[in-house]
Design a protein around this motif. Structure first.
Motif, PDB file in Angstrom:
ATOM      1  N   THR A 217       0.895  -0.844   0.071  1.00 27.65           N
ATOM      2  CA  THR A 217      -0.090  -0.003   0.026  1.00 27.65           C
ATOM      3  C   THR A 217       0.934   1.115  -0.090  1.00 27.65           C
ATOM      4  OG1 THR A 217      -1.928  -1.135   1.154  1.00 27.65           O
ATOM      5  CG2 THR A 217      -1.919   1.237   0.990  1.00 27.65           C
ATOM      6  N   LEU A 218       1.956   1.370   0.720  1.00 30.98           N
ATOM      7  CA  LEU A 218       2.846   2.224   0.578  1.00 30.98           C
ATOM      8  C   LEU A 218       3.502   2.717  -0.649  1.00 30.98           C
ATOM      9  CD1 LEU A 218       4.926   1.703   3.992  1.00 30.98           C
ATOM     10  CD2 LEU A 218       3.283   3.446   3.683  1.00 30.98           C
ATOM     11  N   SER A 219       3.581   1.527  -1.467  1.00 29.84           N
ATOM     12  CA  SER A 219       4.169   1.680  -2.794  1.00 29.84           C
ATOM     13  C   SER A 219       2.823   2.194  -3.851  1.00 29.84           C
ATOM     14  CB  SER A 219       4.594   0.330  -3.299  1.00 29.84           C
ATOM     15  OG  SER A 219       5.129   0.729  -4.729  1.00 29.84           O
ATOM     16  N   LEU A 220       1.877   1.633  -3.541  1.00 23.79           N
ATOM     17  CA  LEU A 220       0.714   1.894  -4.466  1.00 23.79           C
ATOM     18  C   LEU A 220       0.066   3.439  -4.178  1.00 23.79           C
ATOM     19  CD1 LEU A 220      -1.300  -1.408  -4.723  1.00 23.79           C
ATOM     20  CD2 LEU A 220       0.064  -0.405  -6.406  1.00 23.79           C
ATOM     21  N   ARG A 221       0.160   3.970  -2.919  1.00 26.36           N
ATOM     22  CA  ARG A 221      -0.610   5.347  -2.838  1.00 26.36           C
ATOM     23  C   ARG A 221       0.159   6.416  -3.447  1.00 26.36           C
ATOM     24  NH1 ARG A 221       0.802   6.969   3.454  1.00 26.36           N
ATOM     25  NH2 ARG A 221       3.000   7.561   3.222  1.00 26.36           N
ATOM     26  N   GLU A 222       1.363   6.188  -3.986  1.00 23.20           N
ATOM     27  CA  GLU A 222       1.914   7.265  -4.419  1.00 23.20           C
ATOM     28  C   GLU A 222       1.822   7.251  -6.257  1.00 23.20           C
ATOM     29  OE1 GLU A 222       3.093   9.468  -2.901  1.00 23.20           O
ATOM     30  OE2 GLU A 222       3.049   8.586  -0.771  1.00 23.20           O
ATOM     31  N   ARG A 223       1.159   6.163  -6.566  1.00 18.92           N
ATOM     32  CA  ARG A 223       1.072   6.069  -7.982  1.00 18.92           C
ATOM     33  C   ARG A 223       0.106   6.850  -8.729  1.00 18.92           C
ATOM     34  NH1 ARG A 223       2.245   0.596  -9.338  1.00 18.92           N
ATOM     35  NH2 ARG A 223       2.113   0.935 -11.551  1.00 18.92           N
ATOM     36  N   GLU A 224       0.301   7.077  -9.888  1.00 15.45           N
ATOM     37  CA  GLU A 224      -0.624   8.129 -10.786  1.00 15.45           C
ATOM     38  C   GLU A 224      -2.014   8.039 -10.447  1.00 15.45           C
ATOM     39  OE1 GLU A 224       1.978   6.307 -11.853  1.00 15.45           O
ATOM     40  OE2 GLU A 224       3.617   7.793 -12.345  1.00 15.45           O
ATOM     41  N   PHE A 225      -2.348   6.829 -10.667  1.00 13.81           N
ATOM     42  CA  PHE A 225      -3.966   6.450 -10.742  1.00 13.81           C
ATOM     43  C   PHE A 225      -4.525   6.787  -9.285  1.00 13.81           C
ATOM     44  CE2 PHE A 225      -2.003   2.487  -9.303  1.00 13.81           C
ATOM     45  CZ  PHE A 225      -2.956   2.145  -8.038  1.00 13.81           C
ATOM     46  N   VAL A 226      -4.055   6.693  -8.127  1.00 13.25           N
ATOM     47  CA  VAL A 226      -4.300   7.301  -6.826  1.00 13.25           C
ATOM     48  C   VAL A 226      -4.279   8.828  -6.740  1.00 13.25           C
ATOM     49  CG1 VAL A 226      -3.877   7.382  -4.405  1.00 13.25           C
ATOM     50  CG2 VAL A 226      -3.550   5.146  -5.723  1.00 13.25           C
ATOM     51  N   GLU A 227      -3.149   9.334  -7.343  1.00 15.90           N
ATOM     52  CA  GLU A 227      -3.296  10.955  -7.373  1.00 15.90           C
ATOM     53  C   GLU A 227      -4.254  11.468  -8.263  1.00 15.90           C
ATOM     54  OE1 GLU A 227      -1.461  12.912  -5.761  1.00 15.90           O
ATOM     55  OE2 GLU A 227      -0.249  11.303  -4.810  1.00 15.90           O
ATOM     56  N   ALA A 228      -4.585  10.709  -9.509  1.00 17.34           N
ATOM     57  CA  ALA A 228      -5.676  11.082 -10.389  1.00 17.34           C
ATOM     58  C   ALA A 228      -7.019  10.976  -9.510  1.00 17.34           C
ATOM     59  CB  ALA A 228      -5.732  10.224 -11.567  1.00 17.34           C
ATOM     60  N   ALA A 229      -7.269   9.919  -8.895  1.00 18.10           N
ATOM     61  CA  ALA A 229      -8.571   9.826  -7.874  1.00 18.10           C
ATOM     62  C   ALA A 229      -8.638  11.011  -7.068  1.00 18.10           C
ATOM     63  CB  ALA A 229      -8.687   8.413  -7.277  1.00 18.10           C
ATOM     64  N   ARG A 230      -7.530  11.390  -6.524  1.00 19.20           N
ATOM     65  CA  ARG A 230      -7.510  12.411  -5.512  1.00 19.20           C
ATOM     66  C   ARG A 230      -7.982  13.706  -6.098  1.00 19.20           C
ATOM     67  NH1 ARG A 230      -2.739  10.344  -2.869  1.00 19.20           N
ATOM     68  NH2 ARG A 230      -3.041   9.321  -0.890  1.00 19.20           N
ATOM     69  N   SER A 231      -7.308  13.923  -7.385  1.00 17.49           N
ATOM     70  CA  SER A 231      -7.599  15.336  -7.986  1.00 17.49           C
ATOM     71  C   SER A 231      -9.049  15.245  -8.438  1.00 17.49           C
ATOM     72  CB  SER A 231      -6.653  15.214  -9.298  1.00 17.49           C
ATOM     73  OG  SER A 231      -6.895  14.304 -10.228  1.00 17.49           O
ATOM     74  N   LEU A 232      -9.618  14.410  -8.681  1.00 21.38           N
ATOM     75  CA  LEU A 232     -11.149  14.288  -9.066  1.00 21.38           C
ATOM     76  C   LEU A 232     -12.039  14.358  -7.739  1.00 21.38           C
ATOM     77  CD1 LEU A 232     -10.916  11.563 -11.941  1.00 21.38           C
ATOM     78  CD2 LEU A 232     -11.190  14.008 -12.181  1.00 21.38           C
ATOM     79  N   GLY A 233     -11.322  14.651  -6.643  1.00 19.52           N
ATOM     80  CA  GLY A 233     -12.205  14.635  -5.466  1.00 19.52           C
ATOM     81  C   GLY A 233     -12.617  13.265  -4.544  1.00 19.52           C
ATOM     82  N   ALA A 234     -11.790  12.265  -5.039  1.00 20.77           N
ATOM     83  CA  ALA A 234     -12.370  10.924  -4.408  1.00 20.77           C
ATOM     84  C   ALA A 234     -11.749  11.010  -3.025  1.00 20.77           C
ATOM     85  CB  ALA A 234     -11.583   9.749  -5.156  1.00 20.77           C
ATOM     86  N   ARG A 235     -12.568  10.517  -2.011  1.00 21.70           N
ATOM     87  CA  ARG A 235     -12.238  10.447  -0.814  1.00 21.70           C
ATOM     88  C   ARG A 235     -11.498   9.152  -0.405  1.00 21.70           C
ATOM     89  NH1 ARG A 235     -14.597  14.364   2.145  1.00 21.70           N
ATOM     90  NH2 ARG A 235     -16.421  15.674   1.163  1.00 21.70           N
ATOM     91  N   GLY A 236     -11.085   9.129   0.938  1.00 21.42           N
ATOM     92  CA  GLY A 236     -10.262   7.913   1.490  1.00 21.42           C
ATOM     93  C   GLY A 236     -10.851   6.747   1.237  1.00 21.42           C
ATOM     94  N   PRO A 237     -12.125   6.303   1.765  1.00 13.64           N
ATOM     95  CA  PRO A 237     -12.769   4.938   1.698  1.00 13.64           C
ATOM     96  C   PRO A 237     -12.822   4.629   0.215  1.00 13.64           C
ATOM     97  CG  PRO A 237     -13.865   6.199   3.284  1.00 13.64           C
ATOM     98  CD  PRO A 237     -12.828   7.337   2.483  1.00 13.64           C
TER      99      PRO A 237
END
Length: 332
Positions: A217-237
């Motif tokens: 998870t530490l490795s995946l949370r820095e990936r581009e698709f996670v950043e893209a989801a955050r930029s679109l307003g996705a929350r933690g859950p």
């Protein structure tokens, strides 16, 4: 004017693969990640053999009662006429093997070993599968939360993992299994023993998979698709369940197949020590425990349940290794 592309002869061999397939009229077909993994797995003949053995073992365990009924097997039926009254050893060679008793009979009692192996298979697999499921659920939840949120949450869960890993699991399991007798939470007898083993093995084994999931998870949370989801307003859950967990399926599945044989050995060890499955219920570890005092009279009585455990553990390990190689995107 552009020269036409040759579809035959030496020039065709130099053309790119896509050009050749288009020229030949063949449709280029895309393959999903699951199909690619299955193709890799099929090439591993050893892993395929392990998978076949695992499927057969699961079928035998699930259909143990019908199999015993159809073939007239009784794991608790005494056959004193098949045992030498003086030596207490089975009559005949190789532990009394015959058409009626393919794996022979027990010394002293004359109980059919094949019937007891089949009867003990479902106990071992239920305990191993149940404890693995419990540890995987707890470990995945704790590992994902620790790896994704970080900070004090990660520190608290990591220290909890260290605390659980410091427990002397075998001694703790022995003390709990030996102390819980009678009726507890509406359970008693065999059902209580199985529930206690599942809880003890599963509850204290989750930090192992928790650490693996946390690292992934530490490795995946820095990936581009996670950043893209955050930029679109996705929350933690949403990110946890829709973005991270699907990418953790492969390591979770592989580790689960490798954890099951470990739990099978742990259950057999507890039964061998007399705090696991209690007689007269058959279990592979219990059979080995009984065979310790009788192996000089009948060596086959120790070899057969030992081989059952060995084959089961080996099959799950081969399956797990094959899945790891098939699901690894960096594999060749």
């Amino acid at each position: 004017m552009t020269a036409p592309i040759e579809t035959t002869g030496p020039a065709a061999k130099a053309q790119p693969e896509a050009v050749l397939e288009g020229a030949g009229g063949k449709q280029i077909e895309g393959r999903s990640l699951g199909r690619i993994a299955w193709t890799r797995f099929k090439r591993d003949k050893v892993a395929m053999a392990g998978g076949v053995i695992v499927i057969l073992l699961v079928l035998v365990a699930a259909l143990s009662k019908p199999i015993q009924s159809v073939f007239g097997l009784d794991p608790n039926a005494f056959n004193q006429d098949l045992v030498d009254p003086v030596l207490l050893a089975p009559k005949g060679s190789f532990g009394g093997m015959s058409w009626d008793h393919p794996l022979g009979v027990e010394p002293q009692t004359g109980r059919d070993i094949l019937a007891r192996i089949i009867e003990g298979s479902w106990v071992s697999l239920v305990v191993a599968a149940g404890s693995t499921l419990l540890s995987v659920v707890i470990g995945v939840v704790m590992g994902v939360v620790a790896g994704f949120y970080g900070g004090w949450v990660d520190s608290a869960i990591s220290r909890m993992m260290d605390t659980f890993l410091a427990f002397p699991l075998l001694l703790f399991a022995i003390s709990i299994s030996a102390s819980l007798q009678g009726e507890v939470f509406g359970l008693e007898g065999l059902s209580l023993r199985i529930a206690v083993l599942i809880f003890v093995i599963g509850f204290f084994s989750w930090p192992y998979i928790g650490r693996i999931v946390r690292a992934q998870t530490l490795s995946l949370r820095e990936r581009e698709f996670v950043e893209a989801a955050r930029s679109l307003g996705a929350r933690g859950p949403f990110i946890l369940f829709r973005e991270l967990l699907p990418n953790l399926i492969a390591p979770i599945l592989v580790y689960s197949t490798l954890l099951i044989p470990t739990n099978i050995l742990f259950e057999a060890s507890l039964s061998f020590l007399g705090v696991g499955i209690a007689p007269p219920q058959s279990s592979w570890g219990g059979m080995l425990s009984t065979a310790v005092d009788l192996y000089q009279v009948d060596p086959m009585f120790m070899i057969i349940p030992g081989m059952a455990i060995f084959i089961t553990v080996l099959a799950f390990n081969l399956l797990g290794d094959g899945l790891r190689d098939a699901l690894d995107p960096r594999g060749k």
